[in-house]
Design a protein around this motif. Structure first.
Motif, PDB file in Angstrom:
ATOM      1  N   PRO A 263       0.583  -1.271  -0.042  1.00 48.38           N
ATOM      2  CA  PRO A 263      -0.055  -0.141  -0.016  1.00 48.38           C
ATOM      3  C   PRO A 263       0.683   1.239   0.007  1.00 48.38           C
ATOM      4  CG  PRO A 263      -0.178  -1.105   2.030  1.00 48.38           C
ATOM      5  CD  PRO A 263       0.392  -2.169   1.193  1.00 48.38           C
ATOM      6  N   GLU A 264       2.233   1.339   0.353  1.00 50.24           N
ATOM      7  CA  GLU A 264       2.803   2.437   0.357  1.00 50.24           C
ATOM      8  C   GLU A 264       2.995   2.918  -1.027  1.00 50.24           C
ATOM      9  OE1 GLU A 264       3.916   0.185   4.096  1.00 50.24           O
ATOM     10  OE2 GLU A 264       3.840  -0.308   1.645  1.00 50.24           O
ATOM     11  N   ILE A 265       2.690   2.063  -1.991  1.00 53.22           N
ATOM     12  CA  ILE A 265       2.842   2.688  -3.335  1.00 53.22           C
ATOM     13  C   ILE A 265       1.852   4.073  -3.841  1.00 53.22           C
ATOM     14  CG2 ILE A 265       1.063   1.094  -4.423  1.00 53.22           C
ATOM     15  CD1 ILE A 265       4.194   2.364  -6.284  1.00 53.22           C
ATOM     16  N   PHE A 266       0.808   3.978  -3.067  1.00 52.30           N
ATOM     17  CA  PHE A 266      -0.312   5.220  -3.162  1.00 52.30           C
ATOM     18  C   PHE A 266       0.359   6.368  -2.757  1.00 52.30           C
ATOM     19  CE2 PHE A 266      -3.370   1.529  -2.325  1.00 52.30           C
ATOM     20  CZ  PHE A 266      -3.803   1.519  -3.702  1.00 52.30           C
ATOM     21  N   GLU A 267       0.941   6.656  -1.663  1.00 49.59           N
ATOM     22  CA  GLU A 267       1.858   7.869  -1.239  1.00 49.59           C
ATOM     23  C   GLU A 267       2.886   7.992  -2.318  1.00 49.59           C
ATOM     24  OE1 GLU A 267       4.431   9.512   2.572  1.00 49.59           O
ATOM     25  OE2 GLU A 267       3.621   7.604   2.539  1.00 49.59           O
ATOM     26  N   ILE A 268       3.593   7.172  -2.714  1.00 44.63           N
ATOM     27  CA  ILE A 268       4.428   7.333  -3.685  1.00 44.63           C
ATOM     28  C   ILE A 268       3.879   8.029  -5.092  1.00 44.63           C
ATOM     29  CG2 ILE A 268       6.127   6.398  -5.288  1.00 44.63           C
ATOM     30  CD1 ILE A 268       7.176   6.550  -2.362  1.00 44.63           C
ATOM     31  N   LEU A 269       2.765   7.529  -5.542  1.00 42.87           N
ATOM     32  CA  LEU A 269       2.180   7.540  -6.845  1.00 42.87           C
ATOM     33  C   LEU A 269       1.687   9.055  -6.637  1.00 42.87           C
ATOM     34  CD1 LEU A 269       0.528   4.404  -8.036  1.00 42.87           C
ATOM     35  CD2 LEU A 269       2.584   5.393  -9.008  1.00 42.87           C
ATOM     36  N   GLU A 270       1.268   9.420  -5.487  1.00 43.07           N
ATOM     37  CA  GLU A 270       0.780  10.890  -5.395  1.00 43.07           C
ATOM     38  C   GLU A 270       1.792  11.757  -5.520  1.00 43.07           C
ATOM     39  OE1 GLU A 270      -0.997  10.457  -1.539  1.00 43.07           O
ATOM     40  OE2 GLU A 270      -3.028   9.809  -2.240  1.00 43.07           O
ATOM     41  N   LYS A 271       3.132  11.483  -5.228  1.00 43.39           N
ATOM     42  CA  LYS A 271       4.196  12.347  -5.464  1.00 43.39           C
ATOM     43  C   LYS A 271       4.997  12.275  -6.670  1.00 43.39           C
ATOM     44  CE  LYS A 271       4.909  12.379  -0.497  1.00 43.39           C
ATOM     45  NZ  LYS A 271       5.643  11.802   0.734  1.00 43.39           N
ATOM     46  N   THR A 272       4.752  11.271  -7.515  1.00 39.46           N
ATOM     47  CA  THR A 272       5.502  10.747  -8.640  1.00 39.46           C
ATOM     48  C   THR A 272       5.315  11.892  -9.680  1.00 39.46           C
ATOM     49  OG1 THR A 272       5.399   8.393  -8.335  1.00 39.46           O
ATOM     50  CG2 THR A 272       5.715   9.093 -10.555  1.00 39.46           C
ATOM     51  N   PRO A 273       6.085  12.714 -10.463  1.00 39.42           N
ATOM     52  CA  PRO A 273       5.630  13.746 -11.210  1.00 39.42           C
ATOM     53  C   PRO A 273       5.299  13.138 -12.774  1.00 39.42           C
ATOM     54  CG  PRO A 273       8.038  13.496 -11.162  1.00 39.42           C
ATOM     55  CD  PRO A 273       7.558  12.823 -10.124  1.00 39.42           C
ATOM     56  N   PRO A 274       4.294  13.576 -13.498  1.00 35.00           N
ATOM     57  CA  PRO A 274       3.930  13.096 -14.715  1.00 35.00           C
ATOM     58  C   PRO A 274       5.376  13.216 -15.713  1.00 35.00           C
ATOM     59  CG  PRO A 274       2.397  15.060 -13.934  1.00 35.00           C
ATOM     60  CD  PRO A 274       3.797  14.941 -13.077  1.00 35.00           C
ATOM     61  N   ASP A 275       5.246  12.330 -16.700  1.00 29.16           N
ATOM     62  CA  ASP A 275       6.367  12.249 -17.601  1.00 29.16           C
ATOM     63  C   ASP A 275       6.060  13.329 -18.837  1.00 29.16           C
ATOM     64  OD1 ASP A 275       4.166  11.099 -19.333  1.00 29.16           O
ATOM     65  OD2 ASP A 275       4.972   9.378 -19.520  1.00 29.16           O
ATOM     66  N   ARG A 276       6.798  13.410 -19.847  1.00 27.23           N
ATOM     67  CA  ARG A 276       6.596  14.438 -20.919  1.00 27.23           C
ATOM     68  C   ARG A 276       5.305  14.205 -21.350  1.00 27.23           C
ATOM     69  NH1 ARG A 276      12.271  13.862 -24.234  1.00 27.23           N
ATOM     70  NH2 ARG A 276      13.619  14.473 -22.520  1.00 27.23           N
ATOM     71  N   GLY A 277       4.349  12.983 -21.436  1.00 25.18           N
ATOM     72  CA  GLY A 277       3.346  13.036 -21.916  1.00 25.18           C
ATOM     73  C   GLY A 277       2.093  13.277 -21.258  1.00 25.18           C
ATOM     74  N   GLY A 278       2.450  13.821 -19.801  1.00 26.83           N
ATOM     75  CA  GLY A 278       1.277  14.050 -18.841  1.00 26.83           C
ATOM     76  C   GLY A 278       0.811  13.018 -17.942  1.00 26.83           C
ATOM     77  N   GLU A 279       1.485  11.681 -18.329  1.00 29.58           N
ATOM     78  CA  GLU A 279       0.962  10.473 -17.729  1.00 29.58           C
ATOM     79  C   GLU A 279       1.863  10.070 -16.146  1.00 29.58           C
ATOM     80  OE1 GLU A 279       0.909   7.559 -20.594  1.00 29.58           O
ATOM     81  OE2 GLU A 279      -0.983   8.024 -21.304  1.00 29.58           O
ATOM     82  N   ILE A 280       1.143   9.781 -15.440  1.00 23.79           N
ATOM     83  CA  ILE A 280       2.092   9.070 -14.228  1.00 23.79           C
ATOM     84  C   ILE A 280       2.276   7.529 -14.657  1.00 23.79           C
ATOM     85  CG2 ILE A 280       1.720   8.628 -11.777  1.00 23.79           C
ATOM     86  CD1 ILE A 280      -0.195  10.780 -11.546  1.00 23.79           C
ATOM     87  N   GLN A 281       3.639   7.428 -14.537  1.00 26.47           N
ATOM     88  CA  GLN A 281       3.997   5.987 -14.922  1.00 26.47           C
ATOM     89  C   GLN A 281       4.156   5.189 -13.798  1.00 26.47           C
ATOM     90  OE1 GLN A 281       3.849   4.781 -17.857  1.00 26.47           O
ATOM     91  NE2 GLN A 281       3.750   6.652 -19.239  1.00 26.47           N
TER      92      GLN A 281
END
Length: 292
Positions: free
Chosen positions: A215-233
């Motif tokens: 479940p720690e992945i959720f906090e990480i994804l909330e802080k993950t910047p979008p890539d050049r295409g605007g997507e969160i990878q």
């Protein structure tokens, strides 16, 4: 930690199968006589998953209808005495508890997983991609759960991809646990790279569409910047997660079909049809009769 829930991202536009997917979800394309997503849900259920969460988007109503009860169809089949088909239809709606959550914009796999957070809560979960159909004696997800039960950490499915094709995948750099006297076919992930050039790929171990995530992945994804295409990878999120906790990769046993690719979809259709008791012999004879 016990795995009870699985997330199925299904909000993509399916552009590689246009025009077939203009008004039909890619996940509902039939592989012989079952939609793609049903194969993957069946894998999850056979692996012990109790609750399925499907991330949908606009135009995906057919997925919800497929796993719902169809009173009119069931009544017609019953009246006409087609009880074998009636059993098949009823089995789909009774297969597993299914919930749906909407991804309003297709902002990447990481974002699709993030919108499922309210339904997952603070527990580990599985992510299965409908593009990857894996044929194996022991379901791929079950194989991974067995590893998770021992390691209690995030697990990525992986397989060997040799040559330039590796640049189409996320790729891991890892150390085999077998070298440490531990589990075979399992690697301690040291780094992940999304679609590297062939010459720069850290290994030939590609990440395939099965993940067990803490479940720690959720906090990480909330802080993950979008890539050049605007997507969160998701791969970018996993790299950040790797700074906080161990991640492992498991080289599963089985044959994987890339059903998100037209040629891969055709290969899967032919091979699955040939394995069917009701179709295999006649279909094989037909293929042999072709002047190829």
């Amino acid at each position: 930690m016990k795995l009870r829930k699985a997330v199925f991202p299904a909000a993509g536009l399916g552009t590689r199968f246009l025009p077939a997917t203009k008004s039909q979800p890619k996940e509902m394309l039939p592989l012989v006589d079952k939609p793609l997503i049903q194969y993957v849900v069946e894998e999850a259920v056979a692996s012990g998953i109790e609750h399925v969460i499907i991330v949908t988007g606009r135009g995906k109503n057919a997925i919800e209808d497929h796993f719902d009860v169809s009173f009119e169809l069931e009544k017609i089949l019953e009246v006409r005495g087609k009880l074998d088909l009636l059993d098949q239809v009823r089995e789909i709606s009774k297969m597993v508890s299914v919930s749906y959550v909407r991804q309003k914009e297709a902002l990447g796999l990481g974002h699709a997983i993030l919108v499922a957070k309210p339904l997952i809560g603070n527990e580990p979960f599985v992510v299965l991609l409908g593009d990857d159909i894996i044929d194996s004696k022991v379901p791929c997800t079950r194989q991974m759960i067995s590893v998770f039960e021992k390691l209690q950490s995030s697990i990525l499915a992986t397989q060997v991809v040799d040559g330039p094709e590796i640049s189409r995948y996320g790729v891991i750099k890892g150390k085999a646990l077998e070298e440490e006297g531990l589990f075979s076919h399992t690697y301690r992930v040291e780094d992940l790279v999304e679609k590297p050039p062939f010459e720069q790929a850290p290994s030939n171990l590609a990440i395939i569409g099965r993940y067990i995530l803490t479940p720690e992945i959720f906090e990480i994804l909330e802080k993950t910047p979008p890539d050049r295409g605007g997507e969160i990878q998701l791969t970018n999120g996993l790299r950040l997660l790797l700074e906080k906790q161990s991640i492992y990769a498991y080289q599963f046993e089985g044959k994987r079909y890339d059903a998100g690719d037209k040629l891969g979809f055709l290969k899967a259709t032919v091979e699955f049809a040939l394995k069917r008791e009701d179709l295999g012999k006649d279909f094989s004879n037909y293929l042999k009769s072709l002047n190829l």
